[in-house]
Design a protein around this motif. Structure first.
Motif, PDB file in Angstrom:
ATOM      1  N   GLU A   1       0.823  -1.193   0.000  1.00 28.01           N
ATOM      2  CA  GLU A   1       0.000   0.000   0.000  1.00 28.01           C
ATOM      3  C   GLU A   1       0.866   1.254   0.000  1.00 28.01           C
ATOM      4  OE1 GLU A   1      -2.558  -0.637   3.413  1.00 28.01           O
ATOM      5  OE2 GLU A   1      -4.247  -0.915   2.086  1.00 28.01           O
TER       6      GLU A   1
ATOM      7  N   ARG B   1      -0.155   3.719  -2.905  1.00 26.82           N
ATOM      8  CA  ARG B   1      -1.047   4.810  -2.487  1.00 26.82           C
ATOM      9  C   ARG B   1      -0.299   6.143  -2.545  1.00 26.82           C
ATOM     10  NH1 ARG B   1      -5.919   3.169  -0.615  1.00 26.82           N
ATOM     11  NH2 ARG B   1      -6.125   0.971  -0.020  1.00 26.82           N
TER      12      ARG B   1
ATOM     13  N   ASP C   1      -9.822   4.159  -6.011  1.00 24.59           N
ATOM     14  CA  ASP C   1      -9.178   2.846  -5.976  1.00 24.59           C
ATOM     15  C   ASP C   1      -7.990   2.854  -5.024  1.00 24.59           C
ATOM     16  OD1 ASP C   1      -7.100   4.146  -7.303  1.00 24.59           O
ATOM     17  OD2 ASP C   1      -7.713   3.410  -9.288  1.00 24.59           O
ATOM     18  N   ASP C   2      -7.187   1.776  -5.081  1.00 30.48           N
ATOM     19  CA  ASP C   2      -6.090   1.615  -4.132  1.00 30.48           C
ATOM     20  C   ASP C   2      -4.898   2.523  -4.395  1.00 30.48           C
ATOM     21  OD1 ASP C   2      -7.521  -0.259  -2.764  1.00 30.48           O
ATOM     22  OD2 ASP C   2      -6.525  -1.996  -3.653  1.00 30.48           O
TER      23      ASP C   2
ATOM     24  N   GLY D   1      -7.737   3.565   2.898  1.00 30.81           N
ATOM     25  CA  GLY D   1      -7.376   2.199   3.213  1.00 30.81           C
ATOM     26  C   GLY D   1      -8.641   1.374   3.246  1.00 30.81           C
ATOM     27  N   LYS D   2      -8.519   0.137   3.687  1.00 30.15           N
ATOM     28  CA  LYS D   2      -9.708  -0.713   3.759  1.00 30.15           C
ATOM     29  C   LYS D   2     -10.771  -0.089   4.646  1.00 30.15           C
ATOM     30  CE  LYS D   2     -11.166  -5.470   4.721  1.00 30.15           C
ATOM     31  NZ  LYS D   2     -10.720  -6.823   5.189  1.00 30.15           N
TER      32      LYS D   2
END
Length: 276
Positions: free
Chosen positions: A5, A9, A59-60, A98-99
């Motif tokens: 991530e 990110r 998105d991520d 994040g999630k």
């Protein structure tokens, strides 16, 4: 945040409506250069009605968002977790993606830091002009520098009532009055009115006469109409809040913690200040 991530990110932006005037891209770009971060920070005009569908499309590659008016309540609802300042004010101006998106209100700390920079660190009685999201942040900030009483001036009773309830949670006595009610002497006035607001001359003069130091969240143009009438010229522009809340946002985007200082933070702040 997982290593994968951390690599992917790298996208950030400020959202609001309107947004073309925002100085946040300049502030963040200056900081990222000093920190050697390859992040990109843009801006996007997003209305309150469009926030949910646009947010759902991220998105991520997204690391975080800065939120300005009128999106702070929508961001509050989008956050899976929230810091204490966000919970108190019902407003989120920073989302760490994040999630489970984490929501923060860095406006409170930004106000405290801007006041400290002007050597305003200990007050008892304050006056707050306005009753929106920034007014809630101002009330919490005032509490954190010792205020026990607040005189809130507002045009609409419902938001002002919410500030009175917040004052109770903070252990403060909050009196809600109209703008033209008789004034008592306070040590600090926190103006949170929209940029360009023009109070009647006699009202502004009366507030200034017993208003102590003026912190005005507005900064363009400067001096604001209210600051121009301030009795002794003891005024603090909202640019300080803008700068310091952004510093706390960058701490969040880098460390996940608004209190964890940045590497060579003094140099970062100097570069950000030069950018505005």
């Amino acid at each position: 945040m997982a290593a994968a991530e951390t690599v992917t990110r790298s996208r950030l932006a400020v959202w609001g409506d309107p947004i073309a005037h925002s100085k946040s891209p300049d502030l963040h770009a200056a900081a990222y250069r000093v920190l050697g971060l390859g992040w990109e920070y843009g801006r996007r005009q997003v209305s309150a009605d469009d926030f949910a569908p646009v947010f759902a499309q991220l998105d991520d590659t997204w690391r975080g968002l800065s939120l300005t008016m009128p999106l702070k309540e929508q961001a509050f609802r989008a956050a899976a977790t929230r810091d204490r300042h966000a919970e108190l004010t019902g407003a989120v101006n920073t989302l760490l993606m994040g999630k489970h998106p984490a929501g923060f209100n860095t406006d409170v700390g930004g106000i405290v830091d801007a006041l400290a920079e002007a050597q305003v660190t200990d007050v008892d009685r304050v006056r707050i002009l306005g009753a929106g999201a920034t007014a809630a942040s101002a009330l919490v900030a005032a509490s954190e520098i010792g205020a026990t009483r607040a005189d809130v001036r507002a045009r609409r009773p419902a938001p002002a009532a919410a500030l009175a309830e917040l004052g109770e949670k903070l252990g403060m006595v909050v009196d809600v009055r109209s703008f033209d009610a008789p004034s008592e002497t306070v040590e600090l006035t926190l103006a949170t009115l929209p940029s360009g607001t023009m109070l009647p001359a006699e009202t502004a003069t009366a507030l200034a006469a017993q208003g102590g130091v003026l912190f005005d969240a507005a900064y363009a143009p400067w001096p604001s109409a209210l600051a121009a009438r301030w009795a002794d010229g003891s005024t603090i522009s909202g640019l300080g809040m803008l700068l310091h809340q952004a510093v706390r946002q960058i701490r969040i985007f880098l460390h996940g913690d608004p209190t964890a200082e940045l590497p060579d933070e003094a140099a970062v702040i100097a570069a950000m200040r030069a950018a505005i």
